[in-house]
Enzyme design. Structure first.
Site, PDB file in Angstrom:
ATOM      1  N   GLN A 237       0.836  -1.201   0.000  1.00  0.00           N
ATOM      2  CA  GLN A 237       0.000   0.000   0.000  1.00  0.00           C
ATOM      3  C   GLN A 237       0.876   1.259   0.000  1.00  0.00           C
ATOM      4  OE1 GLN A 237      -3.088  -2.078   3.001  1.00  0.00           O
ATOM      5  NE2 GLN A 237      -3.578   0.053   2.693  1.00  0.00           N
ATOM      6  N   CYS A 385      -9.664   2.039   8.379  1.00  0.00           N
ATOM      7  CA  CYS A 385      -9.947   3.208   9.199  1.00  0.00           C
ATOM      8  C   CYS A 385      -8.645   3.932   9.370  1.00  0.00           C
ATOM      9  CB  CYS A 385     -10.496   2.816  10.563  1.00  0.00           C
ATOM     10  SG  CYS A 385      -9.296   2.067  11.657  1.00  0.00           S
ATOM     11  N   GLU A 760     -13.110   5.059   4.477  1.00  0.00           N
ATOM     12  CA  GLU A 760     -13.134   4.316   5.725  1.00  0.00           C
ATOM     13  C   GLU A 760     -14.320   4.660   6.607  1.00  0.00           C
ATOM     14  OE1 GLU A 760      -8.380   3.769   5.718  1.00  0.00           O
ATOM     15  OE2 GLU A 760      -9.168   5.491   6.755  1.00  0.00           O
TER      16      GLU A 760
END
Ligand SMILES: Cc1cc2nc3c(=O)[nH]c(=O)nc-3n(C[C@H](O)[C@H](O)[C@H](O)COP(=O)(O)OP(=O)(O)OC[C@H]3O[C@@H](n4cnc5c(N)ncnc54)[C@H](O)[C@@H]3O)c2cc1C
Lengths: 806, 286
Positions: A237, A385, A760
């Site tokens: 990522q 999140c 998120e």
């Protein structure tokens, strides 16, 4: 010329810019099976690596015998900690300031820990080699319960830390203690509790779960001995961070490391960190001189690479008797597993948990987080999140409901009474954040109206009477959740990863014929950056989205960026994109002025070009300007039309939303039915409403799964009980509720396009909505707080503990 | 998730399959593979040879002979669902098959594999016990038959001896009857938390015949004989049903797993028995 002429509308539509429900361009390849993922990479002579893993949660390794394994046809090498020590890589640094074993060094600390890495000519031979490695273990006492971690005679887990009374985040209180992190004013908070009319206190646990992306973690490493260059394709990522880390822990200079994230099949935080598999594939490639692929299977992913949550939060609220909140106090026991491998900004061992005051105007607050080691897999990543934000949101949203119950007040009314008002923004929270913008009352009221809140409460009253009269065994719950997130990490004053400020970046090149390429420091793992980044540029400079190619994930071509997680892409990279576009626009304006023989200030931007003010027929389109940029620039100006922007955000962004869940539960079986779920999201400016809705649907589905049963569960011996999709709850389309989405728009005042991030929010706000619905259903029967997850059998246990089951 | 090495055979006849099975040390027959292959990938079983029954035409098909329906072992769950013969004569098989796994699994998973597997989570065995089915078995020496009711010995332990193959399932077609298969599961594709199969015949307002069997509520499927006896000869009223449920609960001995505690599974097990009885009665009366 009439500004609303059809011509203008047509020109605007052609851009497919911000606000357009543009179809996802990446889906053309994904829906045809033409994506290019790590496991699609096949290099000549490529080898495969596979792990020998520990069956024990805690054991000493008395010996590893690789003789039989080396005889398996196709097996070329077996790496153990001994070999890795030779290159100083038996341990690696974690993002949280701890160290982690790459391969078990003397002992194992969690079930399925990596013990040896078998390298073979194909995956089948590697798997046979794994079976043939003989490891001699001596079982040690296992610590699973974080509440027992700091017992006096708790087993010592981390022998490597012996005698270390402080760690990366300050003093350690016990051999299994990692850090204590505090925020807020303890004394003022205590004082407020002393004089409060009403207080509540509850242990609110957020169980251990896992991001479980569709594609597991994997890598292909290829070391070129002649050039001394390393190329790594991986499920990253944050590819640039991986390159820097790889350079820091190896002796390879950073310019000779090429990190590439090809298409990534979901991340949700699972693919932020560095894992032993990546390191072992790299070492194995250096050792063998051949490319080495490592692909994790589902069980390995669920049991060894980063879990999420395992936060045990004792929340206390002090309030007046008419329901005005006065103070919040939270203590968290954080179970990090065997190594502290959280992926948070370096100075934030508990992430941004201090957003725990939520959407409410708490005058004072205090929070303290104690991190501990246990014999469980390491991690604690942000599963869809921002860092520890979903934990915080769950904590405050449950606590507000508990307070409402104690005050005998409606939970929606209690929230309305305590919201930060619109005129209080920018708002300084008691735990140190500056909320950028919000209009909570409007959002809440819109939600209550759309869901028909008063009528639902009336219906619930009737159902409760029926239940008490023995006419039904169904109970009805209405879950209310109003969350405020903190995303877009982050300003260099707050945030860094291993010393690198958490900016993000964009480079745009406009080609002579008026099309463009944009390279960005983020990495889409499904969020549709190729679609939405182009839309920002389209609106900013008037080139159609369809003419803009977006590229991410290759550290050789993309400018340095910190990657995609924590809903940071739009708040940070989205801003960099807009700023780079504005640099281009400024130069384009100069060129247009030269072409039209006017002063720059006489021009105004008009959808897809510049027009002379007052002389509407004098117009140059961006296409014409692009050509001129490579052909006839003003004297003294450099030719070309490109720009780079590195954006250090001045503040975080604070998306918010109002969610409502209506649920019925049969107390005799614990079986629930989600009747309705309404989600209002305010993410500021909306770049692509269709993509937003898709993100919300996906996040709500995860929230549903987590709240209603998705967990990583261990038995007392440290064995994982939920290591496959048979037991780890991934809902299918059949179980997934129907989502009703809605929105308000409160732009971020400091963001160039006012966007806040949304990916998120649904996970953050969804979990408390579901859990509050369950708790609300049982509330009238005497329940105060029922721990998640709320699967059928636990709902039944709750009913039983309330005396409802004969 | 990669199995060990094994030989692969694809015989054309039952005799050939039996021969290959006998020759191999610890070979296994392969039907749809949806129970066997996952276990091999986990290396919980590592057979040295797989004898694939997929090419044996004689093992496929559904036919009615006299008062019996005979279903070839290699008939897939999907074929059961598509069969008009099954729909007409044994609708409970439809009701059960549709609750097994998902379409992908049902396209290849077979009835023979489902009943021979011996996993207490399989749905068909309890139904076969309720229906009093007979398994036809070919072996190394001679063919034999075993009643479903005598087939299940323990978790993954059946009456099947080494080298034996289930070739067909023979089910007596009941007369006018009511039936129900009630299954509680966490999601599509999950095995039962608890499930019950019930068959009921009514005569003159009384329950004339009844069979009840349970899935995943003990190490083996269970025929709840006392529960059925509690209903036979009585009017289908609440008292009789409660007695049957209590008797069924008595024999339940479910595992403690992520589907719930034994106490929970016994509790819901009883509720699902009750629901199945009530639905079967309603159908029998209708
Ligand atoms: C995701 C998933 C969900 C599932 N859910 C359910 C469910 O809810 N309910 C349910 O009942 N099942 C379920 N199953 C299992 C599925 O129904 C299997 O297909 C079935 O259990 C076995 O049938 P098979 O044809 O696939 O047999 P195989 O897997 O090929 O074989 C199973 C075992 O039986 C033996 N065997 C097979 N055929 C014969 C034969 N003719 N004679 C002797 N031995 C034989 C094999 O040697 C092996 O030991 C599920 C499977 C999956 C993958």
């Amino acid at each position: 010329m009439n500004d609303m002429s059809p011509n203008k509308a047509e020109r605007e539509a052609k851009l497919e810019g911000m606000g357009c429900r543009r179809k996802r361009v990446e889906d053309v390849r994904f829906t045809q099976g033409k994506g290019n993922f790590v496991d699609d990479i096949k290099l000549p002579g490529m080898l495969f690596g596979d792990f020998v893993r520990s069956p024990y949660a805690h054991a000493r390794i008395k010996g590893i015998n690789i003789k039989k394994a080396m005889k398996v046809p196709g097996v070329l090498a077996v790496l153990t900690a001994t070999e890795l020590k030779g290159v100083n890589l038996a341990w690696m640094p974690t993002l949280a300031g701890d160290v982690q074993m790459v391969l078990a060094d003397g002992k194992v600390l969690f079930q399925n820990q990596e013990v040896a890495f078998v390298v073979a000519t194909d995956r089948y031979a590697a798997a046979d080699g794994v079976e043939a490695v003989e490891v001699d273990y001596e079982a040690l006492p296992v610590l699973v319960d974080p509440f027992k971690a700091m017992d006096k005679n708790a087993p010592v887990l981390r022998e490597d830390l012996k005698g270390k009374t402080s760690g990366a985040h300050g003093p350690r209180k016990h051999h299994n203690h990692i850090f204590e992190w505090t925020m807020g004013d303890k004394d003022l908070t205590e004082a407020a509790f002393r004089k409060a009319d009403v207080t509540i206190k509850e242990l609110i646990s957020y169980h251990r779960t896992h991001p479980s992306p569709l594609e597991t973690c994997q890598s292909v490493a290829s070391f070129d001995k002649i050039k001394g260059e390393l190329t790594v394709w991986g499920t990253f990522q944050a590819p640039h961070v991986i390159r820097t880390v790889a350079s820091l822990i190896s002796t390879i200079p950073e310019h000779k490391i090429h990190v590439i994230s090809p298409d990534v099949g979901g991340g949700f935080g699972n693919k932020v960190g560095a894992y032993p598999g990546y390191i072992c594939s790299i070492v194995a490639s250096i050792v063998t001189g051949k490319p080495v692929k490592w692909v994790e299977d589902r069980i390995e992913n669920l049991t060894a690479t980063s879990f999420a949550r395992d936060y045990h939060m004792t929340a206390e609220i002090a309030a007046t008797k008419d329901g005005k909140v006065q103070a919040l106090r939270v203590h968290v026991l954080a179970d990090h597993g065997a190594f502290d491998a959280c992926a948070d900004p370096s100075k934030w061992p508990a992430g941004f948990f201090n957003i725990v005051t939520g959407s409410y105007d708490f005058p004072v607050a205090h929070c303290a987080v104690d991190g501990v080691y246990t014999n469980k897999a390491p991690g604690g990543v942000a599963y869809r999140c921002s860092f520890r934000v979903t934990e915080a949101a769950y904590c405050i949203e449950r606590a507000m409901d508990i307070l409402a119950k104690k005050l005998n007040m409606d939970p929606a009314e209690l929230r309305l009474k305590n919201f930060i008002r619109r005129d209080q923004f920018p708002y300084q929270s008691a735990l140190g954040w500056e909320y950028d913008s919000g209009d909570y009352h409007t959002a809440m009221k819109q939600g209550m109206e759309k869901i028909g809140y008063p009528a639902l409460r009336e219906e619930q009253k009737r159902k409760q009477a029926d239940f008490k009269a023995g006419k039904t065994r169904d109970i009805m719950g209405i879950g209310v959740s109003f969350f405020t997130e903190i995303v877009g990490a982050g300003p260099s004053k707050n945030c860094d990863i291993l010393g690198i400020a958490m900016f993000d970046s964009c480079e745009i090149r406009i080609h002579p014929t008026g099309s463009a390429i944009a390279r960005v420091g983020t990495k889409s793992t499904g969020q549709a950056h190729e679609t939405t980044w182009a839309q920002i540029i389209a609106t900013e400079i008037g080139i159609p989205s369809a003419d803009i190619m977006v590229e991410e994930g290759n550290t050789d071509t993309a400018p340095y960026g910190l990657g995609t997680y924590g809903s940071r892409s739009t708040p940070v990279a989205g801003a960099a994109i807009a700023m780079a576009a504005r640099k281009i626009k400024a130069k384009a304006q100069m060129i247009a002025a030269y072409m039209l023989e006017v002063h720059e200030g006489d021009l105004q931007f008009d959808i897809d070009g510049f027009r002379v003010k007052g002389l509407p027929e004098k117009f140059k389109s961006m296409k014409e300007i692009a050509w001129a940029a490579y052909h006839s620039v003003p004297p003294g100006m450099e030719p070309g039309l490109e720009a780079v922007s590195y954006y250090d955000p001045p503040n975080m962004t604070y998306p918010f939303g109002a969610y409502f869940c209506v649920m019925d539960i049969d107390v005799d079986t614990g079986v629930y039915k989600i009747r309705r779920f309404y989600a209002l999201d305010d993410c500021g400016t909306r770049i692509n409403p269709m993509v937003i809705e898709g993100q919300v649907h996906g996040g709500l589905t995860e929230a549903f799964a987590i709240a209603m049963g998705q967990e990583i569960r261990y038995d007392a011996g440290g064995n994982v009980l939920t290591g496959s999709f048979m037991d780890f709850f991934i809902p299918t389309a059949v179980e997934t509720p129907v989502w009703e989405t809605d929105h308000t728009v409160t732009p971020s005042p400091h963001h160039p396009i006012g966007a806040k991030g949304v990916g998120e929010s649904p996970n953050v706000g969804g979990v408390p909505a579901f859990s509050n619905a369950v708790n609300d259903a049982f509330g009238f029967l005497g329940a105060t707080h029922i721990q998640m997850p709320h699967d059928y059998w636990r709902n039944w246990e709750a009913a039983k503990s309330l005396g409802l089951i004969k | 998730m990669i199995p060990g090495t094994f030989e692969y055979h694809r015989p054309k006849s039952v005799a050939e399959a039996a021969k290959l099975l006998r020759k191999s040390k610890d070979g296994r027959v392969l039907a749809g593979g949806h129970s066997l292959l996952p276990m091999m990938k986990l290396r919980m079983t590592e057979p040295s040879a797989l004898i694939d029954l997929g090419a044996i035409a004689a093992l496929r098909g559904i036919k009615k002979t006299g008062t019996k329906l005979v279903i070839g072992a290699m008939t897939t769950q999907h074929e059961l669902l598509a069969s008009a013969l099954v729909a007409k004569n044994l609708p409970i098989l439809h009701e059960t098959a549709i609750l097994i796994a998902d379409p992908q699994v049902r396209y290849v998973g077979t009835i023979g594999g489902n009943v021979a597997n011996g996993d207490p989570g399989n749905d068909m065995p309890a139904v076969m016990m309720a229906l009093d089915a007979t398994y036809k078995i070919a072996g190394p020496t001679k063919a034999r038959v075993v009643k479903a009711r005598a087939f299940y010995k323990g978790s993954y332990e059946t009456a099947l001896k080494a080298g034996e193959i289930v070739t067909a399932i023979e089910i007596p077609v009941p007369g006018k009857h009511g039936f129900a298969y009630e299954k509680l599961k966490r999601k599509v594709g999950d095995y039962a938390t608890a499930a019950a199969a019930v068959l009921i015949t009514l005569k003159a307002g009384k329950i004339a015949a009844c069979a009840i069997a349970l899935t995943n509520l003990a190490p083996t499927p269970l025929l709840a004989e006392a529960a059925a006896a509690a209903l036979v000869g009585r009017a289908p009223d609440d008292a009789a049903i409660s007695a049957a449920v209590a008797a069924a609960r008595k024999i339940m001995d479910p595992a403690n797993d992520t589907r719930g505690t034994p106490a929970y599974r016994k509790s819901v097990g009883g509720i699902y028995v009750e629901r199945a009885i009530k639905r079967a009665i309603a159908r029998a009366a209708g």
